[in-house]
Design an enzyme around this catalytic site. Structure first.
Site, PDB file in Angstrom:
ATOM      1  N   HIS A  97       0.828  -1.204   0.000  1.00 42.67           N
ATOM      2  CA  HIS A  97       0.000   0.000   0.000  1.00 42.67           C
ATOM      3  C   HIS A  97       0.864   1.255   0.000  1.00 42.67           C
ATOM      4  CE1 HIS A  97       0.962  -0.661   4.252  1.00 42.67           C
ATOM      5  NE2 HIS A  97       0.681   0.624   4.463  1.00 42.67           N
ATOM      6  N   ASP A  99       0.547   5.214   1.447  1.00 43.06           N
ATOM      7  CA  ASP A  99      -0.229   5.820   2.524  1.00 43.06           C
ATOM      8  C   ASP A  99      -1.185   6.910   2.032  1.00 43.06           C
ATOM      9  OD1 ASP A  99       0.850   4.277   4.566  1.00 43.06           O
ATOM     10  OD2 ASP A  99       2.523   5.653   4.888  1.00 43.06           O
TER      11      ASP A  99
END
Length: 277
Positions: A97, A99
């Site tokens: 991922h 952020d």
């Protein structure tokens, strides 16, 4: 002692030596670190004895700081979010991922400090979006140009897991209201280096807007898998006193969840960024 930067992998990552982050930086040191961050994408500092306030102040030299809408804040410095496995199930960090891409202006970067670590495990990996983009075929790069993707806060923060109490539900509903799904380019141009990199991530990206649902899903699944190839990444084994500083505009990361039931506590300062293009 002058700053030195030792490259860790061909794709990204450098070990920084010659600086004490608990002390104020000079303007020259700040500029060296900023340029190294753009070049290496993630920087690692060993043996740093910094307080939450010192961590906040170091991060603030590179821009205004973000306050996370869900994770708790440190009582001494509200800009420091606390990632504590005893307080929250952080399994959603164990995916690749980038952020806060559910924001219109996702973070420039983040500074992460290790506060309590398991005896074994709990490593973090970072991957270069530049390296992943450069490895694509010319034809696929042409296809991706001009495409946009939807990023949604609820993909990583579903109400069923982050709305367990009335206060949690209220915070979640306010965050949802303030952060509706939005679109970013699939290929992002770095605002300082001009390099192109993939800007989709498994944590928040839900669909490609210009393609039929099934085609977009297949393409996203390919890009998620492609970005996670080992040759695009660096893996960091944490020790107490370690600090990592990464460019959120050109990386994704993965917090390995292999240490339960041991406790892991990390503090993060997040630097505000700009609108991707």
């Amino acid at each position: 002692m002058s700053l030195s930067f030792t490259r860790l992998t061909p794709a990204l990552g450098a070990l920084v030596q010659g600086i004490d982050l608990s002390r104020p930086m000079s303007a020259d040191e700040q500029q060296e670190i900023r340029q190294a961050l753009i070049l290496h994408q993630v920087l690692f500092f060993r043996d740093q004895n910094i307080s939450p306030i010192q961590q906040r102040d170091f991060a603030a030299r590179f821009g205004d700081l973000h306050t996370h809408p869900i994770y708790p804040q440190h009582p001494e410095a509200s800009q420091i979010l606390v990632l504590d496995t005893e307080a929250h199930d952080l399994k959603d960090n164990a995916i690749w991922h980038t952020d806060v891409t559910f924001s219109e202006t996702p973070p420039l970067g983040a500074v992460l400090a290790a506060r309590q670590l398991p005896e074994n495990g709990g490593d973090t990996l970072w991957a270069s979006s530049f390296a992943a983009y450069d490895a694509l075929s010319d034809r696929l790069r042409i296809l991706l140009e001009g495409l946009t993707a939807t990023h949604d806060f609820t993909k990583t923060f579903p109400l069923k897991r982050f709305g367990l109490t009335a206060a949690d539900r209220q915070r979640w509903n306010e965050t949802r209201l303030n952060n509706p799904p939005l679109s970013h380019p699939v290929v992002r141009t770095h605002p300082e280096s001009g390099r192109k990199g993939l800007f989709v991530n498994e944590g928040f990206t839900t669909e490609i807007n210009e393609l039929p649902e099934e085609e977009g899903k297949a393409l996203l699944n390919f890009l998620f898998a492609h970005q996670s190839r080992p040759e695009f990444s660096v893996r960091w084994r944490w020790a107490l006193g370690d600090v990592a500083f990464w460019d959120n505009r050109s990386t994704s990361h993965y917090a390995v969840d292999d240490y339960r039931p041991a406790r892991r506590v990390m503090h993060r300062a997040t630097i505000l960024g700009d609108k991707p293009y």
